[in-house]
Design an enzyme around this catalytic site. Sequence first.
Site, PDB file in Angstrom:
ATOM      1  N   THR A   1      -1.428 -31.274 -45.734  1.00  0.00           N
ATOM      2  CA  THR A   1      -0.436 -30.226 -45.537  1.00  0.00           C
ATOM      3  C   THR A   1      -0.554 -29.696 -44.114  1.00  0.00           C
ATOM      4  OG1 THR A   1       0.479 -28.193 -46.495  1.00  0.00           O
ATOM      5  CG2 THR A   1      -1.925 -28.390 -46.480  1.00  0.00           C
TER       6      THR A   1
ATOM      7  N   LYS B   1       0.051 -33.098 -40.700  1.00  0.00           N
ATOM      8  CA  LYS B   1       0.840 -34.261 -41.131  1.00  0.00           C
ATOM      9  C   LYS B   1       1.078 -35.261 -40.001  1.00  0.00           C
ATOM     10  CE  LYS B   1       3.229 -31.958 -44.948  1.00  0.00           C
ATOM     11  NZ  LYS B   1       4.530 -31.656 -45.580  1.00  0.00           N
TER      12      LYS B   1
ATOM     13  N   ASP C   1       7.538 -36.247 -49.274  1.00  0.00           N
ATOM     14  CA  ASP C   1       8.358 -35.033 -49.224  1.00  0.00           C
ATOM     15  C   ASP C   1       9.824 -35.328 -49.528  1.00  0.00           C
ATOM     16  OD1 ASP C   1       6.285 -33.281 -48.661  1.00  0.00           O
ATOM     17  OD2 ASP C   1       6.497 -33.481 -46.487  1.00  0.00           O
TER      18      ASP C   1
ATOM     19  N   GLY D   1      13.315 -29.887 -37.484  1.00  0.00           N
ATOM     20  CA  GLY D   1      11.891 -30.046 -37.229  1.00  0.00           C
ATOM     21  C   GLY D   1      11.258 -31.072 -38.151  1.00  0.00           C
TER      22      GLY D   1
ATOM     23  N   ARG E   1      19.384 -24.795 -34.200  1.00  0.00           N
ATOM     24  CA  ARG E   1      19.577 -23.931 -33.034  1.00  0.00           C
ATOM     25  C   ARG E   1      19.497 -24.724 -31.737  1.00  0.00           C
ATOM     26  NH1 ARG E   1      15.785 -18.783 -33.217  1.00  0.00           N
ATOM     27  NH2 ARG E   1      14.200 -20.417 -33.362  1.00  0.00           N
TER      28      ARG E   1
ATOM     29  N   THR F   1      19.568 -30.463 -28.928  1.00  0.00           N
ATOM     30  CA  THR F   1      18.895 -31.704 -28.513  1.00  0.00           C
ATOM     31  C   THR F   1      18.017 -32.262 -29.627  1.00  0.00           C
ATOM     32  OG1 THR F   1      17.167 -30.342 -27.467  1.00  0.00           O
ATOM     33  CG2 THR F   1      18.914 -31.213 -26.043  1.00  0.00           C
TER      34      THR F   1
END
Length: 282
Positions: A66, A70, A107, A134, A156, A159
């Site tokens: 976790t 990772k 995940d 992310g 936000r 790029t």
Amino acid sequence: MVKHCIDQFCVFGNPINHTQSPYIHSLFSKQTGIVYEYSARLVPFKEFNSYVLNFFLNKGKGANITVPFKENAYVISNNLTIRAKMSRAVNTFKKLHNNKILGDNTDGIGVLHDLKRIKFIKSKFNRVLLIGAGGAARGIIFSLLSYGCSIVVLNRTITRALQLVEDFKNVGSISIFKEKFASNYSFNLIINATTINICQNSNLSTIKSLIHKDVYCYDINYSIKHKYTEFLLWCIKNGAICVSNGIGMLVSQAAHSFYLWYGILPETNSIICKLNRQFYML
């Protein structure tokens, strides 16, 4: 008298005191009849590699990883599954017969498993708005695209969203959210894959008009104190009816780790219900 060795598993993290993984795996053990030990291990930030090496040298069979390790786990894996390669992050280790370490990322398949369980995804033709670009977002995109979902990424930093689109464009339909065309979008499902406070997320005002009673809203985050995250409360305030937090993902990704280790997929619904009762008195 023959002494049987019990398989050893653990979860590595920092912090780790909040983890529900040992409890979840104890329920998997009872359900499947497979006896194994599963512990939580606090790892100093700069000592992840040595902790992992020592664990597997001392008869460790597999592990979960976790935050914040990772990406470290991805780097030190000897072999990688395709979904780990695409995610560039590993949350599950398995020790292979040749003593090499296989890195996987459950995940994404965990999110997909849970979305199907609660019927937020009912067919392979789903239009998904993914908030965030992310590591958490990267970890779930491959499984959703592979299932047939089309994804629009809202972030936000444009790029970072563009980089995700570039990395996954050959897997399925993925594009960035264009604010000037906001009124033209229509989604079945909105997934929050960021931990940014809603008060700090200027993107949310952009998608306010896209939320209504027929749109499912899912947050991969969860709190053991409150059933609804801030994001879900915001969605409800703006007209959403069907919402869900990340408890189901937590259990489902753990179930798919178990499947990697033992080839058996535990039933998750009863365990998710049990956690909901314990956390939220439901």
